[in-house]
Design an enzyme around this catalytic site. Structure first.
Site, PDB file in Angstrom:
ATOM      1  N   ASP A   1      67.103  55.919  19.859  1.00  0.00           N
ATOM      2  CA  ASP A   1      65.641  55.938  19.715  1.00  0.00           C
ATOM      3  C   ASP A   1      65.118  54.658  20.356  1.00  0.00           C
ATOM      4  O   ASP A   1      65.886  53.891  20.933  1.00  0.00           O
ATOM      5  CB  ASP A   1      65.236  55.998  18.220  1.00  0.00           C
ATOM      6  CG  ASP A   1      63.837  56.610  18.047  1.00  0.00           C
ATOM      7  OD1 ASP A   1      62.901  56.124  18.698  1.00  0.00           O
ATOM      8  OD2 ASP A   1      63.708  57.592  17.290  1.00  0.00           O
TER       9      ASP A   1
ATOM     10  N   ARG B   1      29.481  52.006  47.008  1.00  0.00           N
ATOM     11  CA  ARG B   1      29.975  52.753  45.848  1.00  0.00           C
ATOM     12  C   ARG B   1      28.999  52.596  44.681  1.00  0.00           C
ATOM     13  O   ARG B   1      28.105  51.775  44.712  1.00  0.00           O
ATOM     14  CB  ARG B   1      31.370  52.265  45.454  1.00  0.00           C
ATOM     15  CG  ARG B   1      31.407  50.827  45.017  1.00  0.00           C
ATOM     16  CD  ARG B   1      32.818  50.301  44.886  1.00  0.00           C
ATOM     17  NE  ARG B   1      33.470  50.830  43.702  1.00  0.00           N
ATOM     18  CZ  ARG B   1      34.489  50.201  43.072  1.00  0.00           C
ATOM     19  NH1 ARG B   1      34.948  49.057  43.530  1.00  0.00           N
ATOM     20  NH2 ARG B   1      35.042  50.724  42.005  1.00  0.00           N
TER      21      ARG B   1
ATOM     22  N   SER C   1      47.635  47.837  21.637  1.00  0.00           N
ATOM     23  CA  SER C   1      48.530  48.979  21.728  1.00  0.00           C
ATOM     24  C   SER C   1      49.480  48.828  22.911  1.00  0.00           C
ATOM     25  O   SER C   1      50.684  49.037  22.792  1.00  0.00           O
ATOM     26  CB  SER C   1      47.703  50.265  21.865  1.00  0.00           C
ATOM     27  OG  SER C   1      48.481  51.295  22.386  1.00  0.00           O
ATOM     28  N   SER C   2      48.938  48.416  24.058  1.00  0.00           N
ATOM     29  CA  SER C   2      49.774  48.256  25.249  1.00  0.00           C
ATOM     30  C   SER C   2      50.825  47.178  25.048  1.00  0.00           C
ATOM     31  O   SER C   2      51.971  47.329  25.460  1.00  0.00           O
ATOM     32  CB  SER C   2      48.924  47.854  26.450  1.00  0.00           C
ATOM     33  OG  SER C   2      48.166  48.931  26.876  1.00  0.00           O
TER      34      SER C   2
ATOM     35  N   SER D   1      61.453  58.248  42.239  1.00  0.00           N
ATOM     36  CA  SER D   1      62.821  57.863  42.577  1.00  0.00           C
ATOM     37  C   SER D   1      63.850  58.651  41.774  1.00  0.00           C
ATOM     38  O   SER D   1      65.025  58.679  42.140  1.00  0.00           O
ATOM     39  CB  SER D   1      63.032  56.365  42.332  1.00  0.00           C
ATOM     40  OG  SER D   1      62.078  55.627  43.041  1.00  0.00           O
TER      41      SER D   1
ATOM     42  N   TYR E   1      49.519  47.643  39.497  1.00  0.00           N
ATOM     43  CA  TYR E   1      50.968  47.861  39.646  1.00  0.00           C
ATOM     44  C   TYR E   1      51.579  48.376  38.356  1.00  0.00           C
ATOM     45  O   TYR E   1      52.565  49.098  38.379  1.00  0.00           O
ATOM     46  CB  TYR E   1      51.655  46.588  40.146  1.00  0.00           C
ATOM     47  CG  TYR E   1      51.211  46.288  41.554  1.00  0.00           C
ATOM     48  CD1 TYR E   1      51.576  47.146  42.595  1.00  0.00           C
ATOM     49  CD2 TYR E   1      50.389  45.225  41.840  1.00  0.00           C
ATOM     50  CE1 TYR E   1      51.120  46.920  43.872  1.00  0.00           C
ATOM     51  CE2 TYR E   1      49.930  45.004  43.120  1.00  0.00           C
ATOM     52  CZ  TYR E   1      50.297  45.850  44.139  1.00  0.00           C
ATOM     53  OH  TYR E   1      49.831  45.637  45.393  1.00  0.00           O
TER      54      TYR E   1
ATOM     55  N   HIS F   1      44.723  42.961  39.003  1.00  0.00           N
ATOM     56  CA  HIS F   1      45.638  43.344  40.066  1.00  0.00           C
ATOM     57  C   HIS F   1      47.015  43.732  39.551  1.00  0.00           C
ATOM     58  O   HIS F   1      47.512  44.797  39.893  1.00  0.00           O
ATOM     59  CB  HIS F   1      45.697  42.375  41.245  1.00  0.00           C
ATOM     60  CG  HIS F   1      46.263  43.109  42.421  1.00  0.00           C
ATOM     61  ND1 HIS F   1      45.513  43.990  43.158  1.00  0.00           N
ATOM     62  CD2 HIS F   1      47.525  43.243  42.870  1.00  0.00           C
ATOM     63  CE1 HIS F   1      46.289  44.604  44.026  1.00  0.00           C
ATOM     64  NE2 HIS F   1      47.506  44.167  43.872  1.00  0.00           N
TER      65      HIS F   1
ATOM     66  N   HIS G   1      41.902  39.060  46.413  1.00  0.00           N
ATOM     67  CA  HIS G   1      41.540  39.958  47.514  1.00  0.00           C
ATOM     68  C   HIS G   1      40.519  41.008  47.065  1.00  0.00           C
ATOM     69  O   HIS G   1      39.984  41.730  47.894  1.00  0.00           O
ATOM     70  CB  HIS G   1      42.776  40.607  48.161  1.00  0.00           C
ATOM     71  CG  HIS G   1      43.512  41.575  47.299  1.00  0.00           C
ATOM     72  ND1 HIS G   1      44.876  41.702  47.309  1.00  0.00           N
ATOM     73  CD2 HIS G   1      43.084  42.484  46.390  1.00  0.00           C
ATOM     74  CE1 HIS G   1      45.243  42.627  46.454  1.00  0.00           C
ATOM     75  NE2 HIS G   1      44.170  43.120  45.879  1.00  0.00           N
ATOM     76  N   HIS G   2      40.254  41.066  45.758  1.00  0.00           N
ATOM     77  CA  HIS G   2      39.166  41.922  45.279  1.00  0.00           C
ATOM     78  C   HIS G   2      37.827  41.201  45.388  1.00  0.00           C
ATOM     79  O   HIS G   2      36.797  41.747  45.030  1.00  0.00           O
ATOM     80  CB  HIS G   2      39.397  42.306  43.816  1.00  0.00           C
ATOM     81  CG  HIS G   2      40.651  43.103  43.604  1.00  0.00           C
ATOM     82  ND1 HIS G   2      40.677  44.474  43.655  1.00  0.00           N
ATOM     83  CD2 HIS G   2      41.926  42.722  43.354  1.00  0.00           C
ATOM     84  CE1 HIS G   2      41.903  44.901  43.435  1.00  0.00           C
ATOM     85  NE2 HIS G   2      42.690  43.864  43.250  1.00  0.00           N
TER      86      HIS G   2
ATOM     87  N   GLU H   1      47.493  44.974  36.844  1.00  0.00           N
ATOM     88  CA  GLU H   1      47.202  46.247  36.186  1.00  0.00           C
ATOM     89  C   GLU H   1      47.437  47.435  37.134  1.00  0.00           C
ATOM     90  O   GLU H   1      47.980  48.459  36.729  1.00  0.00           O
ATOM     91  CB  GLU H   1      45.754  46.243  35.683  1.00  0.00           C
ATOM     92  CG  GLU H   1      45.202  47.600  35.254  1.00  0.00           C
ATOM     93  CD  GLU H   1      45.826  48.150  33.982  1.00  0.00           C
ATOM     94  OE1 GLU H   1      46.399  47.368  33.214  1.00  0.00           O
ATOM     95  OE2 GLU H   1      45.734  49.375  33.767  1.00  0.00           O
TER      96      GLU H   1
ATOM     97  N   HIS I   1      34.213  56.908  33.191  1.00  0.00           N
ATOM     98  CA  HIS I   1      35.245  57.608  33.966  1.00  0.00           C
ATOM     99  C   HIS I   1      36.384  56.643  34.295  1.00  0.00           C
ATOM    100  O   HIS I   1      37.554  56.940  34.057  1.00  0.00           O
ATOM    101  CB  HIS I   1      34.640  58.193  35.244  1.00  0.00           C
ATOM    102  CG  HIS I   1      35.660  58.643  36.251  1.00  0.00           C
ATOM    103  ND1 HIS I   1      36.459  59.751  36.051  1.00  0.00           N
ATOM    104  CD2 HIS I   1      36.030  58.134  37.447  1.00  0.00           C
ATOM    105  CE1 HIS I   1      37.270  59.902  37.090  1.00  0.00           C
ATOM    106  NE2 HIS I   1      37.031  58.930  37.952  1.00  0.00           N
TER     107      HIS I   1
ATOM    108  N   THR J   1      56.629  47.490  49.663  1.00  0.00           N
ATOM    109  CA  THR J   1      56.129  48.853  49.481  1.00  0.00           C
ATOM    110  C   THR J   1      56.669  49.749  50.590  1.00  0.00           C
ATOM    111  O   THR J   1      57.073  50.890  50.350  1.00  0.00           O
ATOM    112  CB  THR J   1      54.588  48.877  49.487  1.00  0.00           C
ATOM    113  OG1 THR J   1      54.134  47.835  48.631  1.00  0.00           O
ATOM    114  CG2 THR J   1      54.055  50.200  48.980  1.00  0.00           C
TER     115      THR J   1
ATOM    116  N   LYS K   1      60.164  50.829  49.918  1.00  0.00           N
ATOM    117  CA  LYS K   1      60.264  51.950  48.987  1.00  0.00           C
ATOM    118  C   LYS K   1      60.073  53.281  49.705  1.00  0.00           C
ATOM    119  O   LYS K   1      60.857  54.218  49.535  1.00  0.00           O
ATOM    120  CB  LYS K   1      59.216  51.803  47.882  1.00  0.00           C
ATOM    121  CG  LYS K   1      59.562  50.691  46.927  1.00  0.00           C
ATOM    122  CD  LYS K   1      58.838  50.847  45.617  1.00  0.00           C
ATOM    123  CE  LYS K   1      59.563  50.124  44.511  1.00  0.00           C
ATOM    124  NZ  LYS K   1      60.639  50.885  43.902  1.00  0.00           N
TER     125      LYS K   1
ATOM    126  N   TRP L   1      33.796  49.852  35.503  1.00  0.00           N
ATOM    127  CA  TRP L   1      35.009  49.587  34.711  1.00  0.00           C
ATOM    128  C   TRP L   1      35.466  48.158  34.903  1.00  0.00           C
ATOM    129  O   TRP L   1      36.237  47.643  34.112  1.00  0.00           O
ATOM    130  CB  TRP L   1      36.124  50.590  35.053  1.00  0.00           C
ATOM    131  CG  TRP L   1      36.980  50.180  36.201  1.00  0.00           C
ATOM    132  CD1 TRP L   1      36.722  50.383  37.519  1.00  0.00           C
ATOM    133  CD2 TRP L   1      38.237  49.482  36.156  1.00  0.00           C
ATOM    134  NE1 TRP L   1      37.720  49.860  38.291  1.00  0.00           N
ATOM    135  CE2 TRP L   1      38.670  49.308  37.478  1.00  0.00           C
ATOM    136  CE3 TRP L   1      39.042  48.999  35.113  1.00  0.00           C
ATOM    137  CZ2 TRP L   1      39.860  48.657  37.800  1.00  0.00           C
ATOM    138  CZ3 TRP L   1      40.228  48.348  35.448  1.00  0.00           C
ATOM    139  CH2 TRP L   1      40.626  48.186  36.776  1.00  0.00           C
TER     140      TRP L   1
END
Lengths: 385, 520
Positions: free
Chosen positions: B99, B444, B163-164, B262, B251, B247, B296-297, B249, B70, B322, B325, B135
């Site tokens: 293009d 979790r 690909s990315s 926006s 963002y 991290h 921080h993870h 990732e 998932h 943040t 924004k 994950w």
């Protein structure tokens, strides 16, 4: 196999229909933990400071949220086209931008002060009055009380909830999934230092009421501590995904009075001495099988199934290994099977339990070998390697 | 426009050999939606199992495969490709380019995705099952103790990383080189800005992920011990490298979502975006900070107190840009002349729910409190508020917003609004109670739970089914629009819309801006 799956499905369906509103929890409605919506204040000074920090930051967020969303919802209500509002054209203001950069920064600064204080308090490992080595295994905890004389008291702490409760074949007990065969016992008002490590994968030792969560990492030893101000039973769980039975390795801590702790320790030590004595004795096959059944249920059943039919582990019933030479059987149980989930139980089970479980496996589930091993054989086997 | 003789090829070849940014964008969008449904069905299995205590429908090992797949499919298969699809469609049209700069690489970066996910999904049918280590695939659970299919997982991650990276290089090259005359940096639409910055983040961190899985491969098959203490390695090293990728990732996922919102809020407030400059600077600051907060993870891995303090302070700082924004979006709405079509509803939903996710993020940044929150359902609630109500809501808003431009037909507004309200209610019912059980002590990634968590888990499951079900309405609405929506020809589509993409005909022709427009 097929029969079992079918039965499970019917059970699932019938329990779903019987479910109706919230059956399971209502029975325990008097317990304050049921449907709790907040972090426990806990029973240590640290847990209380963490709770305070949590509530301060929570209320800061609530106030900011009310202000920000208040402005937004007012705007949504008042500045809509259907009310004939003509849009303004302003689109920047350096002053406001500076204000809403600086003000949050100051709030964060104010928040950082108590957070730092609490963190430093948590990291003060000095003056511990006792040390316990906590080792995470797939899927159980081992506690070893480190003693000055090296005669450490050690035991494993396994999930006590029966498989039948988990698979909905019996009514679930009050402490479903949060009960163990041997809890960690510690004295009240005592700074207990935990040295946390793991045997296989990463686990994490978490008891919310003690506000302790520390990763158990194989090959490394982490430190943490707690000092409970209350006696009581506190429950927690492994918090780091550690494989199949991650949800089934609870932690139970009994905090007892200092006098009770001394008694408990004495009992445990005499039990250990008793085991030592037993190790020198010989038993009949029935005695061993009887004891072995209990050991099997605690240590083998999760992987090898209630009837030795296998699961994550191979089947015990009719296994060539189990019905083969005793030494081969002993080798795989004592030393484990590298590269598989089969652990080395040599360090986990005492020689009496090892002899009992081997004998039980050889004589249960249709494996009618009729032979047995004595604790002394185990001792010699281990010595001989 | 006289472009019809350059129309698309016919049949399957149009898609296999596609080099047109709109066709590739369309393929990305459909592919990501398919992955969204697949990842979503895994979530439905998870929530069905967690509907009540006890093991009901599946076995614990399969449960772990479901949580793992998932997460992987939603992050790498649904959210990321959906924004790449949006970038393909919109960036050239927003900056007045004919293009993307590298059309053939564009084709390649899309077409290696389906095999990568086929490979990943096929692991579920392999001996020993699919990846079951979350994950975040922490070693040694993902190395020494992993099922054999982990090698296929590693290969899959390599391909989608490739690909990315190709997609990002394309975006960077396009933005640098193909802006129309007069489209200066500080005139670029915010969606282009956020993607421009995101592309650099991707180029910086995807190789780190590739390195990480390669180290795993070496540990598993070639006898190295990067992550095994027994051989002199360190399992915590894995986490440092993973989160140095992981991290930024998050963002990468959320910055384009900021960009979308926006664009949409000014349109329906009929008022220019407030604080454009500060929005650009805030995006850049968030991107910079994303590189120095990874640990921080990992507050509970046993870092020294100085490390904890550094990562705590740095993480708290993210609240500042943040916040800027959020304040800017609300100031854009302030004294505007608002209407509430579906894209606006989803954008407002985004602002509210993302902000709640931001608040819990701020709470999580406080290291001592995080000792209680970490790896509990509080974290699950937090990141679904930012990933689903953040990224997915904004993506949904984007589809409703630009769909009329893409296909020249209007979607059914009533159905769109219904989709929003069902989503909104379902989402909150699913994830708000997870804050409670998390704080109360539910870890979790567990397939079964103690009885005191029952009621909230039931609510959560019901909410998840509602949210999941509402996506069928979305799919129906989109298909119905494409097939039989009411034709429109107004270039602007929306009264308050501004920007180059609204100056081309509706539906957008196969080739746009063959002659660059002049931007004032």
């Amino acid at each position: 196999m097929c029969f079992k799956a079918k039965r499970r499905l019917t059970l699932a369906l019938s329990s779903m229909s019987a479910l109706l509103p919230l059956t399971a929890a209502t029975a325990w409605a008097q317990d304050s933990k049921v449907n709790a919506i907040n972090m426990p204040v806990g029973v240590t000074e640290v847990s209380a400071s963490i709770y305070d920090l949590h509530m301060i930051i929570f209320w800061i967020c609530v106030i900011i949220g009310v202000l920000v969303f208040g402005v937004m919802f007012y705007s949504i209500f008042a500045h809509r086209k259907s009310k004939g509002v003509v849009p303004a054209t302003f689109h920047e203001s350096t002053k406001v931008e500076i204000a809403w950069t600086v003000v949050p920064f100051l709030i964060l600064l104010a928040m950082a002060v108590p957070a730092t204080k609490t963190l430093i308090e948590i990291y003060d490992f000095d003056d511990a009055e006792m040390d316990i080595l906590v080792t995470g295994f797939q899927w159980k905890w081992k506690y070893e009380y480190l003693q000055e004389d090296g005669e450490n008291l050690k035991f494993f702490s396994n999930l006590r909830t029966p498989q039948d409760e988990i698979y909905n074949e019996e009514v679930k007990g009050e402490h479903y999934l949060l009960e163990v065969d041997e809890p960690l016992v510690v004295p009240v008002d005592t700074k207990v230092r935990l040295l946390v490590t793991a045997n296989d994968v990463i686990h994490s030792w978490w008891v919310p009421d003690l506000a302790v969560k520390k990763d158990a990492i194989p090959g490394f030893i982490n430190e943490t501590w707690f000092k409970s101000t209350q006696v009581g039973i506190f429950r927690g769980q492994c918090a780091e995904l550690c494989g199949k039975e991650h949800g089934f390795m609870p932690i139970v801590v009994h905090v007892v009075s200092k006098a009770d702790y001394v008694d408990w320790l004495a009992t445990k030590q005499s039990e250990a001495a008793e085991i030592k004595e037993l190790m020198a004795q010989s038993f009949t096959l029935d005695e061993l099988a009887e004891r072995g059944k209990g050991v099997y249920q605690r240590s083998c059943l999760a992987c090898h199934g209630a009837n030795g039919e296998g699961g994550v582990g191979k089947a015990i019933a009719g296994s060539l290994l189990v019905t083969g030479a005793i030494n081969g059987h002993l080798d795989s149980v004592v030393n484990g099977v590298p590269g598989t989930a089969m652990q080395a139980f040599g360090g986990q089970l005492n020689d009496v339990d090892m002899a009992a479980v081997i004998t039980y496996q050889r004589n249960a589930f249709g494996n009618n070998m009729g032979d047995m091993v004595q604790p002394l054989d185990i001792f010699n086997f281990k010595k001989g390697q | 426009m006289g472009d019809h003789h350059h129309g698309p090829a016919k049949g399957l070849k149009r898609w296999i050999f596609a080099t047109n940014h709109k066709d590739i964008g369309t393929m990305y969008l459909w592919f990501s939606f398919a992955m969204f449904i697949l990842g979503g069905s895994f979530a439905m299995i998870i929530r069905a199992e967690l509907f009540q205590p006890g093991m009901q429908l599946i076995r614990p090992e399969f449960f772990n495969q479901m949580t793992t797949m998932h997460g992987l499919i939603m992050v790498f298969g649904a959210i990321m490709p959906s924004f790449v699809g949006l970038a393909n469609w919109m960036i050239p049209m927003m900056i007045g380019a004919p293009d993307m700069a590298l059309p053939r690489m564009n084709n390649w970066s899309f077409w290696i995705l389906p095999p990568a996910f086929l490979l990943l999904a096929s692991t579920l049918f392999m001996e020993g099952g699919g990846p079951a280590f979350g994950w975040t695939f922490y070693a040694p659970l993902s190395t020494t103790y992993a099922p054999p299919s982990v090698t296929f997982f590693i290969f899959g991650v390599h391909i989608l990383g490739l690909s990315s990276i190709m997609g990002s290089i394309n975006i960077v090259a396009t933005v640098w080189n193909l802006r129309a005359p007069g489209m200066t940096w500080m005139k670029m639409p915010l969606f282009v800005w956020t993607w421009f910055i995101t592309a650099y983040l991707l180029i910086a961190v995807m190789p780190v992920l590739a390195g990480l899985v390669t180290m795993m491969l070496m540990d598993i098959h070639f006898g190295t011990s990067f992550f095994s203490a027994a051989g002199g390695g360190d399992p915590v090293l894995f986490q440092h490298i993973f989160w140095f990728f992981g991290h930024p990732e998050v963002y990468i996922i959320i910055l384009p979502a900021f960009g979308v919102v926006s664009q949409i809020i000014p349109t329906f407030a009929r008022k220019p975006l407030f604080g454009y400059d500060s929005m650009v600077y805030a995006t850049a600051s968030i991107a910079f900070l994303s590189f120095i907060v990874w640990a921080h993870h990992m507050y509970t891995v046993g870092m020294p107190v100085s490390g904890e303090l550094f990562f705590m302070y740095a993480t708290m700082l993210i609240a500042v840009p943040t916040g800027v924004k959020v304040f800017n979006w609300i100031s854009t709405m302030w004294r505007g002349s608002m209407t509430f079509e579906t894209p606006m509803l989803f954008s407002i939903g985004f602002v509210v729910l993302f902000t709640i996710g931001g608040f819990t993020g701020l709470m999580l940044s406080i290291a001592p409190s995080d000792f209680q929150y970490h790896d509990s359902y509080f974290v699950v609630a937090h990141f679904h508020y930012v990933m689903v109500a953040g990224a997915v809501f904004s993506m949904t808003a984007a589809v409703y917003y630009w769909l009329p431009k893409w296909c020249g037909r209007m979607y059914n507004e009533t159905m769109g609004k219904t989709h929003f309200w069902i989503s909104f209610v379902g989402f909150n019912l699913a994830f708000f109670p997870q804050h409670f059980v998390g704080l109360a002590g539910m870890p979790r990634r567990i397939p079964d739970y103690a009885l005191q968590f029952t009621d909230f888990n039931m609510m959560s499951s019901v909410g998840a089914f509602i949210y999941g079900g509402s996506q069928i309405l979305f799919l129906y609405n989109v298909i119905a629009t494409i097939v039989a929506g009411q034709p429109i020809s107004d270039e602007k589509v929306w009264e308050g819309a501004e920007g180059l993409e609204w100056t081309v005909p509706t539906p957008a022709p196969f080739h746009t801006f063959a002659v660059p427009p002049q931007v004032k």
